[in-house]
Design a protein around this motif. Sequence first.
Motif, short mmCIF file in Angstrom:
data_model
loop_
_atom_site.label_atom_id
_atom_site.label_comp_id
_atom_site.label_asym_id
_atom_site.label_seq_id
_atom_site.Cartn_x
_atom_site.Cartn_y
_atom_site.Cartn_z
N CYS A 195 -42.12 -26.51 49.51
CA CYS A 195 -43.03 -27.64 49.73
C CYS A 195 -44.21 -27.23 50.60
O CYS A 195 -44.11 -27.23 51.83
CB CYS A 195 -42.27 -28.80 50.35
SG CYS A 195 -40.83 -29.29 49.38
N LYS A 196 -45.28 -26.84 49.94
CA LYS A 196 -46.49 -26.47 50.65
C LYS A 196 -47.66 -26.89 49.78
O LYS A 196 -47.77 -26.49 48.62
CB LYS A 196 -46.54 -24.97 50.90
CG LYS A 196 -47.78 -24.54 51.66
CD LYS A 196 -47.79 -23.05 51.90
CE LYS A 196 -49.10 -22.69 52.59
NZ LYS A 196 -49.31 -21.25 52.62
N CYS A 256 -48.80 -29.06 45.15
CA CYS A 256 -47.70 -28.37 45.81
C CYS A 256 -47.53 -27.01 45.13
O CYS A 256 -47.51 -26.93 43.90
CB CYS A 256 -46.42 -29.19 45.68
SG CYS A 256 -44.95 -28.34 46.30
N THR A 257 -47.40 -25.97 45.91
CA THR A 257 -47.26 -24.63 45.34
C THR A 257 -45.90 -24.42 44.68
O THR A 257 -45.73 -23.50 43.88
CB THR A 257 -47.48 -23.53 46.40
OG1 THR A 257 -46.53 -23.70 47.45
CG2 THR A 257 -48.89 -23.58 46.95
N ASP A 310 -51.36 -26.83 48.52
CA ASP A 310 -52.48 -25.92 48.44
C ASP A 310 -53.76 -26.71 48.72
O ASP A 310 -54.06 -27.69 48.02
CB ASP A 310 -52.55 -25.28 47.05
CG ASP A 310 -53.69 -24.31 46.92
OD1 ASP A 310 -54.81 -24.76 46.55
OD2 ASP A 310 -53.48 -23.11 47.17
#
Length: 67
Positions: free
Chosen positions: A10-11, A19-20, A13
């Motif tokens: 869960c990150k 989400c990446t 961009d």
Amino acid sequence: MLQSPCINICKMDATSGLCTGCFRTIDEITLWSRTDDATRAGILAAVARRRLEQSPTAGEVRGDGKR
């Protein structure tokens, strides 16, 4: 009920707004738990399209028969 595309990476961009891990927008992520399967299916279709845009060969079978 359709399963979430979340893979626990869960990150967000900053450039794409996606989400990446699952290729959803923050709005799609927050909507997921409180929407119906028809809306989820639309989100999953968008996710599949975005994955192909990021990696056009994703899911293709290689010459050795593996993905």
